[in-house]
Motif scaffolding. Structure first.
Motif, PDB file in Angstrom:
ATOM      1  N   ARG A 131       0.869  -1.191   0.000  1.00 25.56           N
ATOM      2  CA  ARG A 131       0.000   0.000   0.000  1.00 25.56           C
ATOM      3  C   ARG A 131       0.895   1.227   0.000  1.00 25.56           C
ATOM      4  O   ARG A 131       1.584   1.497   0.971  1.00 25.56           O
ATOM      5  CB  ARG A 131      -0.887  -0.060   1.245  1.00 25.56           C
ATOM      6  CG  ARG A 131      -1.786   1.111   1.479  1.00 25.56           C
ATOM      7  CD  ARG A 131      -2.687   0.862   2.671  1.00 25.56           C
ATOM      8  NE  ARG A 131      -2.019   0.481   3.902  1.00 25.56           N
ATOM      9  CZ  ARG A 131      -1.522   1.342   4.789  1.00 25.56           C
ATOM     10  NH1 ARG A 131      -1.583   2.628   4.576  1.00 25.56           N
ATOM     11  NH2 ARG A 131      -0.951   0.905   5.894  1.00 25.56           N
ATOM     12  N   VAL A 132       0.891   1.972  -1.089  1.00 21.18           N
ATOM     13  CA  VAL A 132       1.669   3.206  -1.184  1.00 21.18           C
ATOM     14  C   VAL A 132       0.935   4.211  -2.061  1.00 21.18           C
ATOM     15  O   VAL A 132       0.143   3.824  -2.918  1.00 21.18           O
ATOM     16  CB  VAL A 132       3.090   2.989  -1.769  1.00 21.18           C
ATOM     17  CG1 VAL A 132       3.968   2.182  -0.859  1.00 21.18           C
ATOM     18  CG2 VAL A 132       3.021   2.330  -3.143  1.00 21.18           C
ATOM     19  N   THR A 133       1.215   5.479  -1.827  1.00 16.72           N
ATOM     20  CA  THR A 133       0.817   6.530  -2.755  1.00 16.72           C
ATOM     21  C   THR A 133       2.048   7.391  -2.991  1.00 16.72           C
ATOM     22  O   THR A 133       3.017   7.313  -2.226  1.00 16.72           O
ATOM     23  CB  THR A 133      -0.318   7.425  -2.197  1.00 16.72           C
ATOM     24  OG1 THR A 133       0.197   8.229  -1.132  1.00 16.72           O
ATOM     25  CG2 THR A 133      -1.504   6.598  -1.721  1.00 16.72           C
ATOM     26  N   LYS A 134       1.995   8.217  -3.996  1.00 15.73           N
ATOM     27  CA  LYS A 134       3.114   9.134  -4.236  1.00 15.73           C
ATOM     28  C   LYS A 134       3.322  10.053  -3.045  1.00 15.73           C
ATOM     29  O   LYS A 134       4.402  10.570  -2.842  1.00 15.73           O
ATOM     30  CB  LYS A 134       2.855   9.960  -5.495  1.00 15.73           C
ATOM     31  CG  LYS A 134       3.000   9.190  -6.770  1.00 15.73           C
ATOM     32  CD  LYS A 134       2.861  10.093  -7.970  1.00 15.73           C
ATOM     33  CE  LYS A 134       3.151   9.284  -9.228  1.00 15.73           C
ATOM     34  NZ  LYS A 134       3.510  10.110 -10.348  1.00 15.73           N
ATOM     35  N   LYS A 135       2.266  10.264  -2.256  1.00 16.98           N
ATOM     36  CA  LYS A 135       2.317  11.196  -1.134  1.00 16.98           C
ATOM     37  C   LYS A 135       2.674  10.544   0.195  1.00 16.98           C
ATOM     38  O   LYS A 135       2.730  11.228   1.220  1.00 16.98           O
ATOM     39  CB  LYS A 135       0.967  11.893  -0.988  1.00 16.98           C
ATOM     40  CG  LYS A 135       0.595  12.756  -2.178  1.00 16.98           C
ATOM     41  CD  LYS A 135      -0.764  13.374  -1.961  1.00 16.98           C
ATOM     42  CE  LYS A 135      -1.176  14.221  -3.153  1.00 16.98           C
ATOM     43  NZ  LYS A 135      -2.490  14.823  -2.940  1.00 16.98           N
ATOM     44  N   ASN A 193      -4.080   5.361   6.548  1.00 14.91           N
ATOM     45  CA  ASN A 193      -4.110   6.458   5.583  1.00 14.91           C
ATOM     46  C   ASN A 193      -2.812   6.355   4.787  1.00 14.91           C
ATOM     47  O   ASN A 193      -1.731   6.634   5.307  1.00 14.91           O
ATOM     48  CB  ASN A 193      -4.210   7.800   6.315  1.00 14.91           C
ATOM     49  CG  ASN A 193      -4.191   8.982   5.377  1.00 14.91           C
ATOM     50  OD1 ASN A 193      -3.692   8.906   4.252  1.00 14.91           O
ATOM     51  ND2 ASN A 193      -4.717  10.102   5.848  1.00 14.91           N
ATOM     52  N   SER A 194      -2.908   5.958   3.545  1.00 13.58           N
ATOM     53  CA  SER A 194      -1.715   5.696   2.723  1.00 13.58           C
ATOM     54  C   SER A 194      -0.876   6.930   2.453  1.00 13.58           C
ATOM     55  O   SER A 194       0.287   6.813   2.070  1.00 13.58           O
ATOM     56  CB  SER A 194      -2.118   5.044   1.402  1.00 13.58           C
ATOM     57  OG  SER A 194      -2.758   3.816   1.652  1.00 13.58           O
ATOM     58  N   ASP A 195      -1.449   8.120   2.609  1.00 18.29           N
ATOM     59  CA  ASP A 195      -0.642   9.329   2.479  1.00 18.29           C
ATOM     60  C   ASP A 195       0.251   9.505   3.708  1.00 18.29           C
ATOM     61  O   ASP A 195       1.258  10.201   3.649  1.00 18.29           O
ATOM     62  CB  ASP A 195      -1.514  10.566   2.285  1.00 18.29           C
ATOM     63  CG  ASP A 195      -2.157  10.603   0.902  1.00 18.29           C
ATOM     64  OD1 ASP A 195      -1.738   9.834   0.010  1.00 18.29           O
ATOM     65  OD2 ASP A 195      -3.083  11.405   0.720  1.00 18.29           O
TER      66      ASP A 195
END
Length: 190
Positions: A27-31, A73-75
């Motif tokens: 689980r990742v986001t650019k943020k 929260n992935s951010d």
């Protein structure tokens, strides 16, 4: 990033070596501000498809000083295990993470992360891979020298219940390292 994560969700690179059908859990986001690199999902996480959805996850969130809402929260927290799929059972615990994920995917993911301020290396597989020749003679000595890897990395042991003896033997971890870990997390997520 979404295209890459979609490609990973369909990965079959090491399917022949896995005891169950592949089910990548990451689980990742650019943020993502804090990146957690651990081992590989256990059977419970493989079944649920939710990272750190077990006793180890509860302990990890306690160590981080965060609740479920903040953690998932992935951010805030990106989750990038060394192996994305359940590797199978060993005599004591699970088998080591399959090496294919690191080779095939990690660099591609890390290059797209724009906001990571701290990478938490959970366990020796992540520490050996990311610290390379800076890894000390063992996990204990690496974690003991955590401040030498800051501000980029913070190595910690795996929060598995099977490590309770390590925690009991190395009380300095909870008195010295956990407060620093919680302080860093709080500063980054403010």
């Amino acid at each position: 990033m979404q295209k890459l994560l979609q490609e990973i969700s369909q990965c079959q690179v090491c399917a022949e070596y896995l005891p169950l059908d592949p089910r990548p859990v990451l689980r990742v986001t650019k943020k993502s501000k804090i990146l957690i690199i651990g081992q590989a999902p256990g059977l419970k996480v493989h079944t649920s498809g939710i990272d750190w959805d077990d006793q180890s996850g509860k302990k990890l969130r306690t160590w981080l000083g965060v609740d479920n809402y903040t953690f998932y929260n992935s951010d805030n927290f990106g989750i990038l295990p060394m192996g994305f799929c359940y590797p199978g059972k060993a005599k004591s615990g699970d088998l080591p993470p399959r090496p294919e994920c690191k080779l095939q995917w990690h660099d591609k993911i890390v290059k797209q992360l724009e906001s990571v301020e701290l990478t938490i290396l959970v366990g020796q597989y992540a520490q050996k891979s990311y610290l390379k020749d800076r890894f000390e003679k063992n996990l204990t000595e690496t974690v003991r020298k955590y401040n030498e890897f800051l501000p980029e990395f913070l190595p910690i042991p795996h929060p598995s219940p099977t490590n309770r003896f390590w925690i009991a033997k190395n009380k300095w971890f909870e008195t010295d390292v956990i407060p620093i870990l919680q302080q860093k997390v709080k500063e980054i997520l403010k």
